[in-house]
Enzyme design. Structure first.
Site, PDB file in Angstrom:
ATOM      1  N   GLU A   1      -4.461  -9.397   3.381  1.00 47.98           N
ATOM      2  CA  GLU A   1      -5.281  -9.112   4.570  1.00 47.98           C
ATOM      3  C   GLU A   1      -6.491 -10.031   4.694  1.00 47.98           C
ATOM      4  O   GLU A   1      -6.893 -10.395   5.804  1.00 47.98           O
ATOM      5  CB  GLU A   1      -5.721  -7.638   4.545  1.00 47.98           C
ATOM      6  CG  GLU A   1      -4.639  -6.643   4.925  1.00 47.98           C
ATOM      7  CD  GLU A   1      -3.741  -6.265   3.763  1.00 47.98           C
ATOM      8  OE1 GLU A   1      -2.926  -5.338   3.935  1.00 47.98           O
ATOM      9  OE2 GLU A   1      -3.854  -6.893   2.678  1.00 47.98           O
TER      10      GLU A   1
ATOM     11  N   GLU B   1       0.824  -1.206   0.000  1.00 49.16           N
ATOM     12  CA  GLU B   1       0.000   0.000   0.000  1.00 49.16           C
ATOM     13  C   GLU B   1       0.860   1.258   0.000  1.00 49.16           C
ATOM     14  O   GLU B   1       0.527   2.250  -0.672  1.00 49.16           O
ATOM     15  CB  GLU B   1      -0.943  -0.020   1.200  1.00 49.16           C
ATOM     16  CG  GLU B   1      -2.018  -1.089   1.070  1.00 49.16           C
ATOM     17  CD  GLU B   1      -2.876  -1.220   2.308  1.00 49.16           C
ATOM     18  OE1 GLU B   1      -4.098  -1.071   2.211  1.00 49.16           O
ATOM     19  OE2 GLU B   1      -2.307  -1.485   3.395  1.00 49.16           O
TER      20      GLU B   1
END
Length: 268
Positions: free
Chosen positions: A142, A122
């Site tokens: 995730e 990210e």
């Protein structure tokens, strides 16, 4: 931030370039709260310092850019009853983090060598350019941890590659190799690991040849216009463009061209 062993982030400035290094190689540059706090101070300084024109963000060692959130720390926070995180980092150390620092004016180059996972991926996605070694791998795992890519991965990945492809990676947590990332345009260049530093220096050199205010103006215009109709993009007021077009550099570039010499940028 001082560059000592205790610092989570090494921060050095030289020749108009800020070199920012995630400095936890023993844990593959995992991002704990202290790291985020130190990074927040770095981004503040980058924006204040007019001598900084380009930023390079990387990870210490040769195994990882960053594997994302420090899950051991997260486990301790969970055990202490700290509320789980969700999208965004408002109210947490380092806010606004790079993933939400939408007005950072200087171009940021991610130098990726090895793992860029979770929050590490990210961070890279939030940079303006990514240069990666051929041994790099990217993933947002995730979903396999009962989490979400809350630092923008769920949003940026679907904007930076075809939605169906992005959903495949987001919903499975599958890993993506560097060649695939290049194919989909997520990275700017992939080279052998022993050529990575030279490649990054080439990109930085090209960026530094541009007028600093033009860099800022173009970055702002691209990011702010991404989600508006094209006709509106032309009539939007851009802060850095207003500064650029009134600057001495707006004249210097053309003058240097006609005088057959290299421009001397002042950033003013």
């Amino acid at each position: 931030m001082s560059g000592t062993d205790a610092a989570r982030v090494r921060y050095e400035k030289k020749d108009h370039v800020a070199w920012v290094t995630l400095n936890r190689p023993r844990v593959l540059n995992a991002l704990d709260l202290r790291t985020h706090e130190e990074l927040g101070a770095v981004w503040d300084d980058v924006e204040r310092d007019d001598d900084v024109r380009v930023v390079v963000l990387t990870g210490a060692g040769n195994r990882a850019f960053s594997v994302g959130q420090d899950l051991k720390e997260r486990g301790r926070l969970d055990a202490d009853g700290t509320a789980p995180t969700t999208f965004g980092s408002r109210g947490q150390p380092g806010w606004p983090r790079l993933t939400e620092r939408f007005t950072l004016s200087k171009p940021v180059v991610a130098r990726v060598d090895g793992y860029a996972l979770g929050g590490g991926f990210e961070l890279a996605l939030a940079c303006d350019l990514i240069v990666a070694s051929d041994r790099s791998v990217f993933a947002l795992p995730e979903v396999r941890l009962g989490l979400v890519p809350g630092a923008g991965g769920a949003f940026r990945l679907a904007r930076q590659m075809p939605q169906k492809v992005a959903m495949g990676y987001l919903l499975t947590g599958r890993w993506m190799d560097a060649a695939t990332a290049l194919w989909f345009g997520l990275v700017n260049e992939v080279v052998a690991a022993d050529r990575l530093d030279d490649c990054v220096r080439d990109w930085v050199g090209d960026l530094l040849e541009g007028a600093p205010l033009s860099l800022c103006a173009i970055k702002e215009a691209v990011l702010r216009s991404a989600d508006v109709p094209l006709e509106n993009a032309f009539v939007t007021a851009y802060t850095w463009e207003e500064r650029r077009r009134r600057s001495r550099d707006a004249v210097e570039g053309v003058r240097a061209f006609t005088e057959k010499r290299a421009p001397v940028w002042s950033g003013e």
